[in-house]
Design a protein around this motif. Structure first.
Motif, PDB file in Angstrom:
ATOM      1  N   UNK A   8     -55.119  13.046  -4.871  1.00 50.84           N
ATOM      2  CA  UNK A   8     -55.978  14.150  -5.302  1.00 50.84           C
ATOM      3  C   UNK A   8     -55.237  15.125  -6.228  1.00 50.84           C
ATOM      4  N   UNK A   9     -53.916  15.199  -6.089  1.00 55.33           N
ATOM      5  CA  UNK A   9     -53.138  16.086  -6.957  1.00 55.33           C
ATOM      6  C   UNK A   9     -52.707  15.390  -8.243  1.00 55.33           C
ATOM      7  N   UNK A  10     -53.109  14.122  -8.405  1.00 54.44           N
ATOM      8  CA  UNK A  10     -52.863  13.294  -9.597  1.00 54.44           C
ATOM      9  C   UNK A  10     -51.439  12.770  -9.703  1.00 54.44           C
ATOM     10  N   UNK A  11     -50.610  12.962  -8.676  1.00 52.12           N
ATOM     11  CA  UNK A  11     -49.252  12.412  -8.705  1.00 52.12           C
ATOM     12  C   UNK A  11     -49.283  10.895  -8.578  1.00 52.12           C
ATOM     13  N   UNK A  12     -50.206  10.382  -7.745  1.00 56.00           N
ATOM     14  CA  UNK A  12     -50.375   8.942  -7.566  1.00 56.00           C
ATOM     15  C   UNK A  12     -51.753   8.540  -8.084  1.00 56.00           C
ATOM     16  N   UNK A  13     -51.874   7.277  -8.499  1.00 54.59           N
ATOM     17  CA  UNK A  13     -53.199   6.792  -8.892  1.00 54.59           C
ATOM     18  C   UNK A  13     -53.956   6.338  -7.639  1.00 54.59           C
ATOM     19  N   UNK A  14     -55.143   5.811  -7.811  1.00 60.76           N
ATOM     20  CA  UNK A  14     -55.990   5.449  -6.666  1.00 60.76           C
ATOM     21  C   UNK A  14     -55.418   4.297  -5.847  1.00 60.76           C
ATOM     22  N   UNK A  15     -54.511   3.534  -6.448  1.00 62.26           N
ATOM     23  CA  UNK A  15     -53.855   2.438  -5.725  1.00 62.26           C
ATOM     24  C   UNK A  15     -52.576   2.911  -5.024  1.00 62.26           C
ATOM     25  N   UNK A  16     -52.263   4.214  -5.131  1.00 63.27           N
ATOM     26  CA  UNK A  16     -51.091   4.757  -4.469  1.00 63.27           C
ATOM     27  C   UNK A  16     -49.807   4.572  -5.249  1.00 63.27           C
ATOM     28  N   UNK A  17     -49.920   4.208  -6.538  1.00 62.63           N
ATOM     29  CA  UNK A  17     -48.737   4.040  -7.381  1.00 62.63           C
ATOM     30  C   UNK A  17     -48.544   5.280  -8.249  1.00 62.63           C
ATOM     31  N   UNK A  18     -47.340   5.391  -8.812  1.00 66.42           N
ATOM     32  CA  UNK A  18     -47.059   6.507  -9.713  1.00 66.42           C
ATOM     33  C   UNK A  18     -48.123   6.568 -10.808  1.00 66.42           C
ATOM     34  N   UNK A  19     -48.701   7.759 -11.001  1.00 67.73           N
ATOM     35  CA  UNK A  19     -49.876   7.881 -11.868  1.00 67.73           C
ATOM     36  C   UNK A  19     -49.477   7.973 -13.343  1.00 67.73           C
ATOM     37  N   UNK A  20     -49.489   6.839 -14.027  1.00 64.50           N
ATOM     38  CA  UNK A  20     -49.115   6.819 -15.445  1.00 64.50           C
ATOM     39  C   UNK A  20     -50.201   7.455 -16.317  1.00 64.50           C
ATOM     40  N   UNK A  21     -51.379   7.691 -15.749  1.00 66.08           N
ATOM     41  CA  UNK A  21     -52.469   8.352 -16.489  1.00 66.08           C
ATOM     42  C   UNK A  21     -52.578   9.831 -16.137  1.00 66.08           C
ATOM     43  N   UNK A  22     -51.476  10.419 -15.692  1.00 64.89           N
ATOM     44  CA  UNK A  22     -51.471  11.827 -15.248  1.00 64.89           C
ATOM     45  C   UNK A  22     -52.038  12.759 -16.328  1.00 64.89           C
ATOM     46  N   UNK A  23     -51.581  12.609 -17.567  1.00 61.25           N
ATOM     47  CA  UNK A  23     -52.037  13.493 -18.642  1.00 61.25           C
ATOM     48  C   UNK A  23     -53.532  13.332 -18.900  1.00 61.25           C
ATOM     49  N   UNK A  24     -53.986  12.100 -19.034  1.00 63.26           N
ATOM     50  CA  UNK A  24     -55.407  11.875 -19.344  1.00 63.26           C
ATOM     51  C   UNK A  24     -56.298  12.254 -18.166  1.00 63.26           C
ATOM     52  N   UNK A  25     -55.827  12.019 -16.927  1.00 60.68           N
ATOM     53  CA  UNK A  25     -56.622  12.402 -15.750  1.00 60.68           C
ATOM     54  C   UNK A  25     -56.786  13.922 -15.671  1.00 60.68           C
ATOM     55  N   UNK A  26     -55.709  14.632 -15.979  1.00 60.14           N
ATOM     56  CA  UNK A  26     -55.752  16.098 -15.958  1.00 60.14           C
ATOM     57  C   UNK A  26     -56.695  16.609 -17.053  1.00 60.14           C
TER      58      UNK A  26
END
Length: 636
Positions: free
Chosen positions: A158-176
């Motif tokens: 929910x804080x965008x640190x991880x993606x929905x699969x629980x991995x490091x969120x490489x889409x952090x910028x676009x998700x924000x």
């Protein structure tokens, strides 16, 4: 020249005016709620100013006054926030909102989504971008976790640190960026026009503000025989470390019997036999031999302080019997980790403190973390790197922008009374480095129970360190100060600087947890690594992580940009700020805690780690603060 979008919604109007009520400040005036103090022009001459008490509502003995936006930036920002809140309150808002104080300033927080674990919040806080002479509102996202729930993977999603699969969120910028646009889709019509108290209207633009972005040089690392490379791992692998350990090493594995199998796996991984593709071995990488001939086993019989001290004594006896060799303890423990950097148990901290006290190196290896499938494969190189540095080896340094430059990372770890919240112990220290990232020493600056004595010792011990013979070859000293440092501490440091005549000083405040963000026009929205934006005469925003030229692919969650502010402590003029920005950036590559360690300048990051250690050490009976002073980076 390329542009970047900062997370600021600009105000269309420039030099607007607004109505307030003011009264000349008197010495006997007492502090009142909703009464603020600002330096304002007395009459038409804008430079002739005095302190005034200011209210946004009529008040007895206060005179109506028309203030222009450029008269007092702080007053204008407060006015914009008040008027936006009043507009939302009067006209209503699609989303729930409230005012909150954050980063020492008030902001309006909107609940975008609410979950069992907490709330996704979008905030608006008034801002003046000095470089473009423009007012606006910083728009940012954060996740507010419910206090009674644990920190877990769902919270990180929910804080965008991880993606929905629980991995490091490489889409952090676009998700924000998507969340911010989702917010604007819902409420922009309700915030675009702010009603003024003089009948006029101020307009908030929907598009983020654009500003020029500049580029610092790429980090360059120096290895054996002055060979250079842009990758720490490949540099070590191809050229070897800058300085090898000058003695044979004895590895003392400390573990419970139940971890015997894992200890063997760790040993084989350190030799390079298990995973040669990711770590070819201690000898191949660092020139340190490891075999059954120089490995000792020390069994853990129990976890009482007495049993743990027996382990310390065993290692100390081993070191005393082998004075021409270096001993390092490798402590294997099973400890649950929910939060990064909460890395070990109280047993480890007790062992660690007593190892430091006896000038012995200790490396913790967490079975819970590294015992998982493939974890050793990817982590052994980092474990070996930290061990090598703790034993006195120098893996690499960075090519500095400023030569003969001493860097002091100043940190503090004050102890508070749990019930009253009052500080009962003041503690400060400095991590001494040079601009190449070479670790020099850790020195305690002050350890006092009263603020007055603390500030006096902080000043005196800083002067003592700067006058030390070890520092005499440096022509410049750069102080890296954490954001949380108090004004009184800065004043004490400034007084110390005034007493030193043979060295130039530059003071830089480094804020990792800041409100600024930016989006590039690349399809990932991520700026390039080493990019920076100028916010004001003394403030910059720097991307320590980002896209790499020729490799515009994001494969992990990238960190936020770092806010850097130059403090004019000794009225120095004419220095090249860009060169000092370059050195701050370079120091993020001098982190010997791991090959893929946090991209944070070690002057600040090491101070953060030491603060966590000292907080844990405070719980140990008989803890002596000065015992942590050491010329080896024991905290890696």
């Amino acid at each position: 020249m390329a542009n970047i979008r900062l997370n600021i919604l600009p105000v269309s109007e420039t030099n607007f005016s607004f109505k307030v009520f003011r009264k000349l400040k008197q010495e006997d005036d007492t502090k009142e709620d909703k009464i603020y103090q600002y330096q304002l022009p007395i009459a038409e001459d804008l430079k002739d100013r005095k302190p005034f008490l200011v209210s946004f509502e009529p008040k007895e003995n206060f005179v109506e006054y028309v203030a222009y936006a450029n008269y007092a930036i702080g007053l204008t920002k407060r006015f914009l926030l008040n008027q936006l809140f009043d507009t939302l309150t009067t006209n209503g808002c699609t989303l729930p909102f409230e005012t909150k104080r954050r980063f020492a300033e008030e902001q309006i927080e909107f609940t975008l989504h609410e979950f069992q674990q907490g709330k996704q919040i979008i905030s608006l806080s008034p801002f003046y971008l000095e470089e473009l002479k423009q007012f606006g509102f910083i728009i940012d996202f954060r996740f507010s976790k419910n206090k009674d729930l644990p920190f877990n993977k769902e919270v990180q999603v929910f804080s965008l640190s991880l993606d929905r699969q629980g991995r490091s969120n490489k889409n952090y910028y676009s998700d924000k960026f998507k969340l911010i646009n989702s917010f604007l889709d819902k409420v922009y019509n309700e915030i675009q026009a702010i009603n003024q108290n003089n009948g006029n209207t101020i307009h908030i633009e929907r598009g983020l503000i654009e500003t020029p972005i500049f580029q610092l040089n790429k980090k360059e690392y120096i290895f054996s025989n002055k060979s250079t490379a842009n990758s720490q791992f490949q540099g070590i692998r191809n050229y070897g470390p800058l300085q090898k350990i000058d003695k044979e090493v004895i590895f003392a594995f400390i573990f419970e019997e139940r971890f015997k199998s894992f200890a063997n796996e760790l040993f084989l991984s350190l030799t390079g036999k298990s995973n040669p593709g990711t770590f070819p071995g201690f000898e191949q990488m660092f020139g340190v031999k490891i075999s059954t001939n120089n490995v000792k086993k020390i069994s853990i019989e129990g976890f009482s302080n007495e049993e743990l001290l027996k382990i310390v004594d065993t290692v100390k006896t081993l070191q005393d019997s082998e004075p021409n060799k270096k001993i390092i303890g490798i402590y294997i423990e099973d400890y649950a980790i929910d939060v990064e950097d909460n890395a070990a148990s109280n047993h480890y901290y007790y062992l660690k403190y007593n190892f430091i006290k006896n000038n012995l190196a200790l490396q913790v290896v967490n079975y819970r973390k590294l015992g998982e499938r493939n974890s050793l494969k990817w982590s052994t190189s980092n474990v070996a790197l930290a061990m090598f540095a703790k034993m006195g080896g120098i893996p690499w340094v960075v090519k500095p922008s400023n030569n003969n430059c001493l860097i002091l990372g100043v940190g503090s770890s004050h102890k508070r009374d749990f019930e009253t919240g009052l500080i009962t112990k003041y503690f400060a220290y400095t991590v001494c480095l040079d601009s190449s990232g070479l670790y020099k020493t850790l020195e305690v600056l002050a350890d006092e129970t009263t603020e007055a004595n603390y500030l006096e010792n902080l000043k005196n011990n800083l002067v003592k360190i700067l006058n030390d013979g070890r520092m005499e070859n440096y022509k410049t000293c750069v102080l890296h100060l954490p954001f949380k440092i108090k004004h009184k501490e800065i004043s004490a440091i400034s007084e110390a600087i005034q007493q030193i005549n043979n060295i130039d000083f530059v003071a830089i405040k480094v804020n990792l947890d800041n409100k600024y963000f930016g989006y590039s026009f690349h399809n990932t929205l991520v700026p390039y690594e080493s990019s920076f934006v100028k916010l004001s005469r003394s403030e910059y925003l720097v991307w320590f992580e980002g896209l790499l030229y020729g490799k515009e692919v994001v494969d992990k969650r990238l960190s936020n940009p770092v806010h850097i502010q130059f403090l004019n402590l000794d009225n120095s003029k004419g220095f090249d700020e860009r060169k000092y920005l370059q050195d701050v950036l370079n120091l993020s590559g001098a982190n010997w805690r791991g090959f893929n360690a946090k991209s944070i300048p070690i002057s600040i990051y090491y101070s953060q780690i030491i603060a966590k250690y000292t907080e844990a050490f405070e719980m140990i009976d008989g803890y002596e603060e000065n015992s942590i002073s050491n010329d080896k980076p024991w905290f890696l």
